[in-house]
Design an enzyme around this catalytic site. Structure first.
Site, PDB file in Angstrom:
ATOM      1  N   PRO A   1       1.918  -3.532   8.141  1.00  0.00           N
ATOM      2  CA  PRO A   1       0.706  -2.854   7.665  1.00  0.00           C
ATOM      3  C   PRO A   1       0.818  -2.298   6.256  1.00  0.00           C
ATOM      4  O   PRO A   1      -0.149  -1.733   5.745  1.00  0.00           O
ATOM      5  CB  PRO A   1       0.510  -1.739   8.696  1.00  0.00           C
ATOM      6  CG  PRO A   1       1.886  -1.442   9.181  1.00  0.00           C
ATOM      7  CD  PRO A   1       2.597  -2.766   9.197  1.00  0.00           C
ATOM      8  N   LYS A   2       1.982  -2.445   5.628  1.00  0.00           N
ATOM      9  CA  LYS A   2       2.094  -2.059   4.227  1.00  0.00           C
ATOM     10  C   LYS A   2       1.300  -3.013   3.338  1.00  0.00           C
ATOM     11  O   LYS A   2       1.124  -2.770   2.151  1.00  0.00           O
ATOM     12  CB  LYS A   2       3.564  -2.070   3.793  1.00  0.00           C
ATOM     13  CG  LYS A   2       4.407  -0.965   4.416  1.00  0.00           C
ATOM     14  CD  LYS A   2       4.107   0.370   3.796  1.00  0.00           C
ATOM     15  CE  LYS A   2       5.009   1.463   4.349  1.00  0.00           C
ATOM     16  NZ  LYS A   2       4.775   2.757   3.706  1.00  0.00           N
ATOM     17  N   GLU A   3       0.842  -4.123   3.912  1.00  0.00           N
ATOM     18  CA  GLU A   3       0.115  -5.126   3.144  1.00  0.00           C
ATOM     19  C   GLU A   3      -1.256  -5.355   3.777  1.00  0.00           C
ATOM     20  O   GLU A   3      -1.355  -5.634   4.974  1.00  0.00           O
ATOM     21  CB  GLU A   3       0.892  -6.443   3.111  1.00  0.00           C
ATOM     22  CG  GLU A   3       2.284  -6.299   2.521  1.00  0.00           C
ATOM     23  CD  GLU A   3       3.134  -7.535   2.742  1.00  0.00           C
ATOM     24  OE1 GLU A   3       2.822  -8.306   3.670  1.00  0.00           O
ATOM     25  OE2 GLU A   3       4.091  -7.722   1.992  1.00  0.00           O
TER      26      GLU A   3
ATOM     27  N   ASN B   1       0.793  -1.217   0.000  1.00  0.00           N
ATOM     28  CA  ASN B   1       0.000   0.000   0.000  1.00  0.00           C
ATOM     29  C   ASN B   1       0.825   1.266   0.000  1.00  0.00           C
ATOM     30  O   ASN B   1       0.296   2.348   0.100  1.00  0.00           O
ATOM     31  CB  ASN B   1      -0.895   0.026   1.244  1.00  0.00           C
ATOM     32  CG  ASN B   1      -2.227  -0.608   0.975  1.00  0.00           C
ATOM     33  OD1 ASN B   1      -2.610  -0.773  -0.170  1.00  0.00           O
ATOM     34  ND2 ASN B   1      -2.920  -0.978   2.022  1.00  0.00           N
TER      35      ASN B   1
END
Length: 328
Positions: free
Chosen positions: A229-231, A5
């Site tokens: 949390p990038k995914e 993201n």
């Protein structure tokens, strides 16, 4: 299910219209492979009415992890491709890694693209083969980024982003009103509740990995550790009619019984539990020492009995499973 993201697109494609037939095959193949690709015909509705000069500059300068530049004699002659090139090079100047990925139809020289920069010769590459190479590049970069990024957990993110989590049952039905908490290693946390689509969204402003906790009164507890949390994540939970779960923040109630619970960290190693108007293990003295993943019985003043299991406890956040029993 994971997807990156940090950028809106994994890759943007910059090309002259005369080379569209080849590039479109690449774009279609990338889309099938699950790569987020900026290709103008995929964005017709989004581009409609926009100031293209500003919008495309933003795309090629900040919204894609990579840009593939399809170099040809036509590319060098076009006003729009030169505008895209300038935006790309402004970004590349600030990057400490490769951003522009040259792919050559011919040997045309492009201002700012040095002959020493590695490129792909399209004379002997099919669109599918190039798409596979792009996929490998993106995947390798994301793997490296995740490993490197996890070591920077105390740094402030330069740009906030959205982390989304979806919860559904084994039949694919979205689960509404599930409680979701992200707990960082320093015990700070973010809270959310899933909507009618089973989605919970979080604004992430720090570079941390999280433990993800999910609870619902009709479903068992879910726990994921070291989540990047990038995914985004999609979670499937199997329903159990006799059990549920809850997240306790400092103190809280369990839907199956009345009264309040307050778990605490002991000053020495271990955990202890206070229960207001609730008997623990038949009336044991409080605070009651408990262990993670070990069931304890609770009974309220109405004779309602549950078996409670703490699955996670950090800071003041606890995740519990409970099984329900009818009063005798």
């Amino acid at each position: 299910m994971m997807k990156n993201n940090s950028y809106e697109y994994d890759v943007a494609l910059s090309f002259a219209g005369e080379n569209r037939a080849y590039v479109e095959e690449v774009a279609n193949s990338l889309r099938i492979k699950g790569i987020k690709v900026f290709y103008d015909l995929f964005e017709e509705a989004n581009l409609w009415g926009k100031n293209l000069y500003e919008h495309l500059s933003e795309i090629y300068q900040s919204k894609a992890r990579y840009t593939v530049m399809f170099i040809s004699g036509f590319y060098n002659q076009k006003l729009w491709t030169n505008h895209e090139r300038v935006s790309m090079q402004a970004r590349a100047f600030q990057e400490s890694r490769e951003y522009i990925l040259p792919a050559r139809f011919d040997d045309t020289e492009i201002p700012g693209i040095l002959k020493t920069v590695g490129y792909i010769d399209l004379k002997d590459k099919t669109p599918e083969e190039l798409a596979t190479l792009i996929q490998k590049k993106v995947t390798k970069d994301q793997t490296f980024f995740r490993k490197k990024w996890s070591k920077l957990s105390t740094m402030v993110s330069a740009k906030p982003f959205i982390f989304s989590l979806k919860v559904s049952d084994e039949k694919g039905v979205n689960i509404k009103n599930a409680n979701v908490v992200l707990v960082a290693d320093n015990s700070t946390y973010l809270e959310g509740i899933t909507d009618e689509k089973g989605l919970a969204h979080f604004i992430i402003r720090t570079r941390k990995v999280y433990t993800v906790l999910i609870s619902h009164p009709e479903y068992p507890a879910v726990l994921f550790k070291e989540v990047n949390p990038k995914e985004d994540i999609a979670v499937t939970v199997e329903k159990n009619n006799s059990s549920g779960s809850a997240i306790i923040n400092k103190s809280g109630q369990i839907p199956a019984i009345s009264g309040k619970l307050e778990p605490l960290l002991k000053q020495t190693k271990g955990f202890e539990l206070y229960a207001d108007n609730i008997a623990i293990e038949g009336g044991k003295q409080q605070p009651y020492e408990f262990e993670l993943n070990k069931s304890i019985s609770l009974e309220d003043n109405g004779g309602n009995v549950i078996h409670l299991t703490f699955r996670f406890f950090q800071g003041r956040i606890a995740l519990v499973d409970y099984s329900k029993h009818k009063p005798l």
